[in-house]
Design a protein around this motif. Structure first.
Motif, short mmCIF file in Angstrom:
data_model
loop_
_atom_site.label_atom_id
_atom_site.label_comp_id
_atom_site.label_asym_id
_atom_site.label_seq_id
_atom_site.Cartn_x
_atom_site.Cartn_y
_atom_site.Cartn_z
N ALA A 18 0.85 -1.20 0.00
CA ALA A 18 0.00 0.00 0.00
C ALA A 18 0.89 1.25 0.00
O ALA A 18 1.91 1.30 0.69
CB ALA A 18 -0.91 0.01 1.22
N TYR A 19 0.50 2.24 -0.80
CA TYR A 19 1.23 3.49 -0.91
C TYR A 19 0.27 4.65 -0.68
O TYR A 19 -0.94 4.51 -0.89
CB TYR A 19 1.84 3.65 -2.30
N THR A 20 0.83 5.78 -0.28
CA THR A 20 0.06 7.01 -0.20
C THR A 20 0.54 7.91 -1.34
O THR A 20 1.72 8.21 -1.44
CB THR A 20 0.27 7.72 1.15
N LEU A 21 -0.39 8.34 -2.18
CA LEU A 21 -0.10 9.25 -3.28
C LEU A 21 -0.62 10.63 -2.89
O LEU A 21 -1.80 10.78 -2.57
CB LEU A 21 -0.78 8.79 -4.56
N THR A 22 0.27 11.61 -2.88
CA THR A 22 -0.11 12.98 -2.59
C THR A 22 0.11 13.82 -3.83
O THR A 22 1.21 13.83 -4.39
CB THR A 22 0.73 13.56 -1.42
N ILE A 23 -0.94 14.49 -4.26
CA ILE A 23 -0.86 15.39 -5.42
C ILE A 23 -1.10 16.79 -4.90
O ILE A 23 -2.10 17.05 -4.22
CB ILE A 23 -1.93 15.02 -6.47
N ASP A 24 -0.16 17.70 -5.18
CA ASP A 24 -0.30 19.08 -4.74
C ASP A 24 0.13 20.03 -5.86
O ASP A 24 0.54 19.57 -6.92
CB ASP A 24 0.46 19.32 -3.44
N PRO A 25 0.05 21.35 -5.65
CA PRO A 25 0.40 22.29 -6.71
C PRO A 25 1.85 22.17 -7.21
O PRO A 25 2.14 22.55 -8.33
CB PRO A 25 0.15 23.65 -6.07
N ASP A 26 2.75 21.62 -6.39
CA ASP A 26 4.16 21.48 -6.79
C ASP A 26 4.44 20.22 -7.59
O ASP A 26 5.37 20.18 -8.39
CB ASP A 26 5.07 21.49 -5.56
N GLY A 27 3.67 19.14 -7.35
CA GLY A 27 3.92 17.89 -8.03
C GLY A 27 3.23 16.75 -7.33
O GLY A 27 2.17 16.92 -6.75
N ASN A 37 9.55 8.80 3.61
CA ASN A 37 10.32 9.07 2.40
C ASN A 37 9.81 8.24 1.24
O ASN A 37 9.43 7.09 1.40
CB ASN A 37 11.80 8.75 2.62
N GLY A 38 9.81 8.86 0.07
CA GLY A 38 9.36 8.16 -1.12
C GLY A 38 9.81 8.89 -2.36
O GLY A 38 10.75 9.68 -2.33
N LEU A 39 9.12 8.66 -3.43
CA LEU A 39 9.44 9.26 -4.72
C LEU A 39 8.70 10.58 -4.87
O LEU A 39 7.48 10.63 -4.72
CB LEU A 39 9.04 8.30 -5.83
N THR A 40 9.42 11.66 -5.17
CA THR A 40 8.82 12.97 -5.40
C THR A 40 9.10 13.39 -6.83
O THR A 40 10.22 13.24 -7.32
CB THR A 40 9.42 14.02 -4.43
N LEU A 41 8.08 13.89 -7.49
CA LEU A 41 8.22 14.32 -8.87
C LEU A 41 7.52 15.67 -9.03
O LEU A 41 6.33 15.79 -8.75
CB LEU A 41 7.58 13.29 -9.80
N LYS A 42 8.28 16.67 -9.43
CA LYS A 42 7.72 18.01 -9.64
C LYS A 42 7.08 18.07 -11.01
O LYS A 42 7.51 17.40 -11.95
CB LYS A 42 8.81 19.06 -9.52
N TRP A 43 6.03 18.88 -11.13
CA TRP A 43 5.33 19.02 -12.41
C TRP A 43 6.27 19.49 -13.51
O TRP A 43 6.17 19.02 -14.64
CB TRP A 43 4.14 19.96 -12.28
N THR A 44 7.19 20.40 -13.17
CA THR A 44 8.12 20.91 -14.19
C THR A 44 9.00 19.79 -14.73
O THR A 44 9.31 19.76 -15.92
CB THR A 44 8.99 22.04 -13.64
N GLU A 45 9.43 18.86 -13.88
CA GLU A 45 10.24 17.73 -14.32
C GLU A 45 9.44 16.84 -15.28
O GLU A 45 9.96 16.36 -16.28
CB GLU A 45 10.70 16.90 -13.13
N LEU A 46 8.18 16.65 -14.95
CA LEU A 46 7.32 15.82 -15.78
C LEU A 46 7.08 16.45 -17.15
O LEU A 46 7.20 15.79 -18.18
CB LEU A 46 5.98 15.60 -15.07
N VAL A 47 6.79 17.73 -17.17
CA VAL A 47 6.50 18.43 -18.42
C VAL A 47 7.74 18.60 -19.28
O VAL A 47 7.69 18.50 -20.51
CB VAL A 47 5.86 19.81 -18.13
N ASN A 48 8.91 18.82 -18.67
CA ASN A 48 10.15 19.05 -19.40
C ASN A 48 10.82 17.76 -19.85
O ASN A 48 11.84 17.80 -20.52
CB ASN A 48 11.14 19.84 -18.55
N GLY A 49 10.26 16.62 -19.45
CA GLY A 49 10.86 15.35 -19.84
C GLY A 49 12.00 14.92 -18.94
O GLY A 49 12.74 13.99 -19.24
#
Length: 64
Positions: A18-27, A37-49
């Motif tokens: 089981a994981y907790t997924l948090t979506i916020d304005p930053d990513g 601790n887990g995996l963090t992904l910013k929206w800019t990283e996702l959009v920029n490839g």
């Protein structure tokens, strides 16, 4: 549409973990349930490839 102005948390089952997924304005952040601790992904990283690069970097830092 509804703006994303505060964090949204949801539980996600991946395999038998089981994981907790948090979506916020930053990513987004994916963390094993009960952990901090887990995996963090910013929206800019996702959009920029840069998502794959950011993920690989985080994994290498976590294992060291």
């Amino acid at each position: 549409m509804t703006p994303l102005d505060k964090p949204v948390r949801r539980e996600v089952q991946i395999g038998d973990q089981a994981y907790t997924l948090t979506i916020d304005p930053d990513g987004l952040k994916l963390v094993p349930k009960g952990k901090r601790n887990g995996l963090t992904l910013k929206w800019t990283e996702l959009v920029n490839g840069d998502a794959a690069l950011a993920t690989a970097l985080q994994a290498s830092l976590a294992s060291g």
